[in-house]
Write a protein that holds these residues in place. Structure first.
Motif, mmCIF file in Angstrom:
data_model
loop_
_atom_site.group_PDB
_atom_site.id
_atom_site.type_symbol
_atom_site.label_atom_id
_atom_site.label_comp_id
_atom_site.label_asym_id
_atom_site.label_seq_id
_atom_site.Cartn_x
_atom_site.Cartn_y
_atom_site.Cartn_z
ATOM 1 N N PHE A 1 5.669 4.057 3.100
ATOM 2 C CA PHE A 1 5.933 4.132 4.280
ATOM 3 C C PHE A 1 5.652 2.994 5.320
ATOM 4 C CE2 PHE A 1 4.722 8.545 2.919
ATOM 5 C CZ PHE A 1 5.904 8.909 2.777
ATOM 6 N N ASN A 2 5.741 1.813 4.718
ATOM 7 C CA ASN A 2 5.476 0.559 5.535
ATOM 8 C C ASN A 2 6.405 -0.357 5.312
ATOM 9 O OD1 ASN A 2 2.582 0.448 6.577
ATOM 10 N ND2 ASN A 2 2.109 0.849 4.572
ATOM 11 N N PHE A 3 7.471 -0.004 4.266
ATOM 12 C CA PHE A 3 8.475 -0.893 3.979
ATOM 13 C C PHE A 3 9.914 -0.554 4.262
ATOM 14 C CE2 PHE A 3 5.370 -0.636 0.525
ATOM 15 C CZ PHE A 3 4.486 -1.663 1.119
ATOM 16 N N TYR A 4 10.856 -0.848 3.581
ATOM 17 C CA TYR A 4 12.332 -0.604 3.622
ATOM 18 C C TYR A 4 12.802 0.493 3.070
ATOM 19 C CZ TYR A 4 11.992 -5.151 6.195
ATOM 20 O OH TYR A 4 11.477 -6.229 6.820
ATOM 21 N N ILE A 5 12.656 0.612 1.704
ATOM 22 C CA ILE A 5 13.183 1.534 0.843
ATOM 23 C C ILE A 5 12.797 2.966 0.721
ATOM 24 C CG2 ILE A 5 13.583 2.192 -1.497
ATOM 25 C CD1 ILE A 5 13.165 -0.739 -2.177
ATOM 26 N N HIS B 1 0.810 5.606 11.231
ATOM 27 C CA HIS B 1 1.737 6.846 10.739
ATOM 28 C C HIS B 1 1.761 7.079 9.262
ATOM 29 C CE1 HIS B 1 5.691 9.094 10.408
ATOM 30 N NE2 HIS B 1 5.999 8.280 9.695
ATOM 31 N N SER B 2 1.989 5.890 8.482
ATOM 32 C CA SER B 2 2.003 5.953 7.131
ATOM 33 C C SER B 2 0.960 6.879 6.540
ATOM 34 C CB SER B 2 2.047 4.486 6.465
ATOM 35 O OG SER B 2 0.762 3.867 6.771
ATOM 36 N N VAL C 1 0.848 -1.336 0.082
ATOM 37 C CA VAL C 1 0.000 -0.066 0.045
ATOM 38 C C VAL C 1 0.820 1.278 0.115
ATOM 39 C CG1 VAL C 1 -0.129 0.061 2.622
ATOM 40 C CG2 VAL C 1 -1.909 1.234 1.220
ATOM 41 N N TYR C 2 0.449 2.206 -0.771
ATOM 42 C CA TYR C 2 1.209 3.503 -0.733
ATOM 43 C C TYR C 2 0.280 4.891 -0.478
ATOM 44 C CZ TYR C 2 4.711 0.721 -3.342
ATOM 45 O OH TYR C 2 5.516 -0.078 -3.643
ATOM 46 N N ASP C 3 0.897 5.854 0.241
ATOM 47 C CA ASP C 3 0.295 6.948 0.531
ATOM 48 C C ASP C 3 0.898 7.900 0.335
ATOM 49 O OD1 ASP C 3 -1.670 5.353 2.985
ATOM 50 O OD2 ASP C 3 0.276 4.594 3.348
ATOM 51 N N ASN C 4 0.155 9.110 0.756
ATOM 52 C CA ASN C 4 0.611 10.271 0.228
ATOM 53 C C ASN C 4 1.882 10.850 0.898
ATOM 54 O OD1 ASN C 4 -1.785 10.966 -1.142
ATOM 55 N ND2 ASN C 4 -2.525 12.299 -0.081
#
Length: 265
Positions: free
Chosen positions: A201-205, A186-187, A120-123
């Motif tokens: 904002f959930n991952f590593y990169i 937070h994400s 999932v991707y966020d603003n």
């Protein structure tokens, strides 16, 4: 149970991907091949030869719709995330084939099913300074989650091992997945604001990219079938990998996952 490997594992992953893709098409949910799967589609027309998982990407509104509807229409396949299962261990969601079992890294570890990742991707904030703060908090929450849940023996000298064990004992005042829930909250910090960039904002990169890469979705071959990718895939992949068409050194062409997979019989 019967243990499976290699091509049989990938066959099951692709069956999950087909179910997810068909469901998204049916319900008007935008998805795309993501991460190493997108890179594999562009560079190899299938799996990266040393890879063994599948990643699908969604923006948060589509992810929430998928989460709300998917399990209502599926028995064999189930979607779990920290947002719909408070006991879920991972930062990103997964669609699981419940006729299978998967242990990470082995039978002494976490029990799941064979799955594909739903990322999932966020603003993302327009300010690079604020973006850096978002990633700093993300990394700290991931570290705290790892510290809270790790069962591996601490390394180092006696003093360091004692300190790590003491900190782990103190962390037990928090529920096991407390920091993953904090990470999810937070994400989404900027999701009530109209912004032109997205982050992971959930991952590593640490990456950021403009939303214009998703202005349209096109078909791309992956293992002999067509799936959706963003029209701005070049910009997206460069945000993750830089010069993504260059193969890594041979010593880095290895899987970074450790698991045992089984089919229920």
């Amino acid at each position: 149970m019967r243990q499976i490997f290699g091509e049989e594992l990938k066959k099951i992953q692709l069956e999950i991907l087909d179910v997810v893709a068909a469901f998204c098409e049916k319900h008007g949910i935008s998805y795309w091949l993501d991460g190493g799967t997108l890179l594999g589609a562009i560079r190899h027309k299938g799996y990266i030869p040393w890879d063994d998982d599948i990643d699908v990407g969604m923006m948060r509104p589509d992810y929430n719709k998928f989460m709300r509807l998917f399990n209502q229409e599926n028995d064999k396949y189930k979607f779990y995330s920290i947002e719909n299962n408070p006991n879920f261990y991972y930062a990103s969601g997964k669609v699981l084939d419940t006729d299978t079992v998967l242990y990470e890294p082995d039978k002494n570890g976490t029990r799941l099913s064979i799955n594909i990742d739903i990322c999932v991707y966020d603003n993302a904030p327009e300010s690079d300074k604020e973006l850096s703060k978002m990633y700093d908090v993300r990394d700290r929450l991931r570290w705290l989650h790892s510290l809270r849940t790790s069962a591996s023996a601490p390394r180092g000298n006696i003093l360091r091992r004692f300190c790590v064990r003491s900190v782990r004992m103190g962390m037990r005042v928090f529920p096991e997945n407390y920091f993953i829930k904090k990470l999810s909250d937070h994400s989404q910090k900027y999701n009530k604001t109209e912004l032109d960039r997205v982050g992971n904002f959930n991952f590593y990169i640490r990456m950021v990219c403009g939303k214009q890469v998703f202005r349209e979705f096109i078909d791309r071959e992956f293992e002999g079938k067509l799936y959706k990718i963003p029209i701005g895939y070049d910009e997206w992949l460069r945000a993750f990998y830089g010069e993504y068409m260059e193969l890594p050194p041979e010593e880095e062409r290895i899987s970074h996952h450790s698991f045992e997979a089984y089919v229920k019989v």
